[in-house]
Motif scaffolding. Structure first.
Motif, mmCIF file in Angstrom:
data_model
loop_
_atom_site.group_PDB
_atom_site.id
_atom_site.type_symbol
_atom_site.label_atom_id
_atom_site.label_comp_id
_atom_site.label_asym_id
_atom_site.label_seq_id
_atom_site.Cartn_x
_atom_site.Cartn_y
_atom_site.Cartn_z
ATOM 1 N N ARG A 186 -0.708 -2.966 1.394
ATOM 2 C CA ARG A 186 -0.552 -2.332 0.094
ATOM 3 C C ARG A 186 -1.856 -1.849 -0.506
ATOM 4 O O ARG A 186 -1.921 -0.778 -1.088
ATOM 5 C CB ARG A 186 0.121 -3.314 -0.883
ATOM 6 C CG ARG A 186 1.588 -3.534 -0.636
ATOM 7 C CD ARG A 186 2.409 -2.303 -0.942
ATOM 8 N NE ARG A 186 2.237 -1.887 -2.345
ATOM 9 C CZ ARG A 186 2.660 -0.714 -2.828
ATOM 10 N NH1 ARG A 186 3.211 0.161 -2.019
ATOM 11 N NH2 ARG A 186 2.484 -0.430 -4.091
ATOM 12 N N SER A 187 -2.911 -2.644 -0.369
ATOM 13 C CA SER A 187 -4.109 -2.368 -1.151
ATOM 14 C C SER A 187 -5.369 -2.769 -0.407
ATOM 15 O O SER A 187 -5.358 -3.678 0.433
ATOM 16 C CB SER A 187 -4.030 -3.130 -2.486
ATOM 17 O OG SER A 187 -5.260 -3.145 -3.144
ATOM 18 N N LYS A 222 -4.932 6.178 7.289
ATOM 19 C CA LYS A 222 -4.405 6.750 6.046
ATOM 20 C C LYS A 222 -4.638 5.745 4.926
ATOM 21 O O LYS A 222 -3.963 4.718 4.826
ATOM 22 C CB LYS A 222 -2.913 7.070 6.164
ATOM 23 C CG LYS A 222 -2.331 7.776 4.931
ATOM 24 C CD LYS A 222 -0.833 7.972 5.088
ATOM 25 C CE LYS A 222 -0.528 8.997 6.160
ATOM 26 N NZ LYS A 222 0.933 9.257 6.256
ATOM 27 N N LEU A 223 -5.641 6.015 4.088
ATOM 28 C CA LEU A 223 -5.997 5.134 2.991
ATOM 29 C C LEU A 223 -5.839 5.868 1.668
ATOM 30 O O LEU A 223 -6.345 6.984 1.503
ATOM 31 C CB LEU A 223 -7.444 4.651 3.136
ATOM 32 C CG LEU A 223 -7.785 3.833 4.383
ATOM 33 C CD1 LEU A 223 -9.263 3.511 4.407
ATOM 34 C CD2 LEU A 223 -6.966 2.554 4.423
ATOM 35 N N TRP A 224 -5.153 5.239 0.735
ATOM 36 C CA TRP A 224 -4.960 5.812 -0.596
ATOM 37 C C TRP A 224 -5.803 5.039 -1.604
ATOM 38 O O TRP A 224 -5.959 3.844 -1.507
ATOM 39 C CB TRP A 224 -3.490 5.720 -1.012
ATOM 40 C CG TRP A 224 -2.544 6.433 -0.101
ATOM 41 C CD1 TRP A 224 -1.921 5.924 1.005
ATOM 42 C CD2 TRP A 224 -2.107 7.788 -0.210
ATOM 43 N NE1 TRP A 224 -1.139 6.862 1.601
ATOM 44 C CE2 TRP A 224 -1.215 8.023 0.873
ATOM 45 C CE3 TRP A 224 -2.372 8.826 -1.103
ATOM 46 C CZ2 TRP A 224 -0.598 9.248 1.073
ATOM 47 C CZ3 TRP A 224 -1.746 10.053 -0.906
ATOM 48 C CH2 TRP A 224 -0.876 10.256 0.164
ATOM 49 N N PHE A 256 1.716 4.111 -2.982
ATOM 50 C CA PHE A 256 1.575 4.482 -1.575
ATOM 51 C C PHE A 256 1.262 3.269 -0.710
ATOM 52 O O PHE A 256 0.827 2.228 -1.193
ATOM 53 C CB PHE A 256 0.480 5.530 -1.411
ATOM 54 C CG PHE A 256 0.682 6.739 -2.282
ATOM 55 C CD1 PHE A 256 1.658 7.678 -1.997
ATOM 56 C CD2 PHE A 256 -0.112 6.931 -3.408
ATOM 57 C CE1 PHE A 256 1.844 8.774 -2.807
ATOM 58 C CE2 PHE A 256 0.071 8.031 -4.216
ATOM 59 C CZ PHE A 256 1.046 8.962 -3.922
ATOM 60 N N GLU A 257 1.471 3.441 0.594
ATOM 61 C CA GLU A 257 1.186 2.393 1.554
ATOM 62 C C GLU A 257 0.055 2.836 2.464
ATOM 63 O O GLU A 257 0.030 3.964 2.938
ATOM 64 C CB GLU A 257 2.436 2.087 2.388
ATOM 65 C CG GLU A 257 2.270 0.900 3.319
ATOM 66 C CD GLU A 257 3.550 0.596 4.070
ATOM 67 O OE1 GLU A 257 4.011 -0.561 3.997
ATOM 68 O OE2 GLU A 257 4.085 1.505 4.730
ATOM 69 N N ASN A 258 -0.902 1.939 2.677
ATOM 70 C CA ASN A 258 -2.002 2.226 3.581
ATOM 71 C C ASN A 258 -1.565 1.956 5.015
ATOM 72 O O ASN A 258 -0.852 0.987 5.288
ATOM 73 C CB ASN A 258 -3.202 1.354 3.247
ATOM 74 C CG ASN A 258 -3.747 1.653 1.860
ATOM 75 O OD1 ASN A 258 -4.490 2.597 1.675
ATOM 76 N ND2 ASN A 258 -3.368 0.838 0.877
#
Length: 323
Positions: free
Chosen positions: A127-128, A186-188, A204-206
């Motif tokens: 998640r984070s 893919k990192l948000w 969003f999901e990493n």
């Protein structure tokens, strides 16, 4: 008037968790002892508690146990790095814009290998970014978040080469493998987040997808270590490399062995320390790291020879094992 009850621990678990707790932690901070030192003291107290502590397993990949990445940031124009361990060689080529992985980037390598092992998939989801910082008990602030992003970029854009040469009386077997550590990243993150707030990916999901080659390597040779010790050594990359290597080597050893410190077959050629380090300084550094390692891992069966030229290592069956 408020009345406060005594805060003494009421159970063995509470006693273990308060080994370096309030108000001792506040006293140590007031004496100028850093949070890094407090974290290490707490880990040492847990390791030496008579009732022990429950080891949480983390995992490292065998290539990075055999040969460490740089401990310190390489020169900005240095884009090639290599380390030799017997017949095994690690070579890393960095990207001109991002450079070579170094320092705490090894925590990301451990975290990715651990997540892949825990989740049993090469497509890691979380998640984070705070998840990573929490895993290693690092501060959740903007400075460390930026370090994570920079570390991921260095790892993503680097190419890793692993080579082995095996010789016998009649044949020579040469193995060459090259791959990227991660195939998809893919990192948000939320722009403008202040440094004292927890960074999150919002809705969003990493996602991190390991390369197929590295995923196969993790499945074949996961090296289990104690996550509590990794946390204590998070700010000491050289000491962390030595600890993980000792865990693997002590568990693999069948009898007592002497590991030279210097020369092409020596420990100095395997760890990620500077090649310009003087012998006496490296010897002093290994002695200091060994002392800390034994405090964190009491079963460590490694000692420095009286000559100071080699490491005496005995096998131990108490090294963390894969479950």
């Amino acid at each position: 008037m408020r009345h406060f009850a005594p805060s003494a621990p009421t159970s063995p678990q509470d006693r273990r968790e308060s080994s370096i707790g309030f108000p001792i932690k506040s006293v140590l901070s007031g004496m100028g002892i850093t949070k890094r030192k407090i974290r290490k003291l707490d880990a040492i107290a847990r390791a030496n508690h008579p009732e022990g502590h429950k080891a949480q397993r983390a995992y490292s990949a065998q290539p990075f146990v055999l040969c460490g990445i740089p401990v310190r940031r390489p020169h900005k124009h240095s884009l090639e790095y290599s380390r030799l361990n017997g017949r095994f060689r690690l070579r890393v080529i960095g990207h001109p814009d991002y450079g070579l992985p170094f320092g705490q980037d090894r925590l990301l390598l451990i975290w990715i290998a651990s997540m892949a092992t825990w989740q049993k998939t090469r497509a890691i989801r979380f998640r984070s970014a705070a998840t990573i910082l929490e895993t290693f008990a690092l501060p959740k602030d903007g400075r460390y978040y930026k370090r994570l992003i920079a570390g991921f970029e260095r790892i993503f854009y680097s190419t890793f080469y692993f080579t082995t040469d095996e010789h016998n009386a009649e044949t020579v077997m040469i193995t060459r493998t090259s791959f990227r550590f991660v195939s998809t990243l893919k990192l948000w993150y939320i722009r403008g987040t202040s440094s004292n707030q927890e960074h999150d990916s919002g809705p969003f999901e990493n996602t991190i997808v390991l390369s197929e080659e590295f995923w196969n390597e993790i499945q074949r040779h996961p090296i289990p270590v104690d996550l509590n010790v990794v946390r204590a050594l998070a700010d000491s990359p050289g000491n962390l490399d030595l600890y993980i290597w000792l865990v693997w080597r002590s568990w693999a050893a069948k009898a007592q062995v002497n590991i030279p410190l210097f020369g092409p077959e020596g420990l100095v050629s395997r760890l990620g320390n500077s090649e310009n380090l003087r012998e006496r300084d490296f010897r002093r550094q290994i002695a200091r790291w060994l002392q800390i390692t034994r405090q964190l891992w009491p079963e460590c069966a490694a000692t420095l020879a009286e000559s100071g030229e080699s490491l005496i290592l005995r096998p131990t069956r108490k090294a963390p094992r894969a479950q």
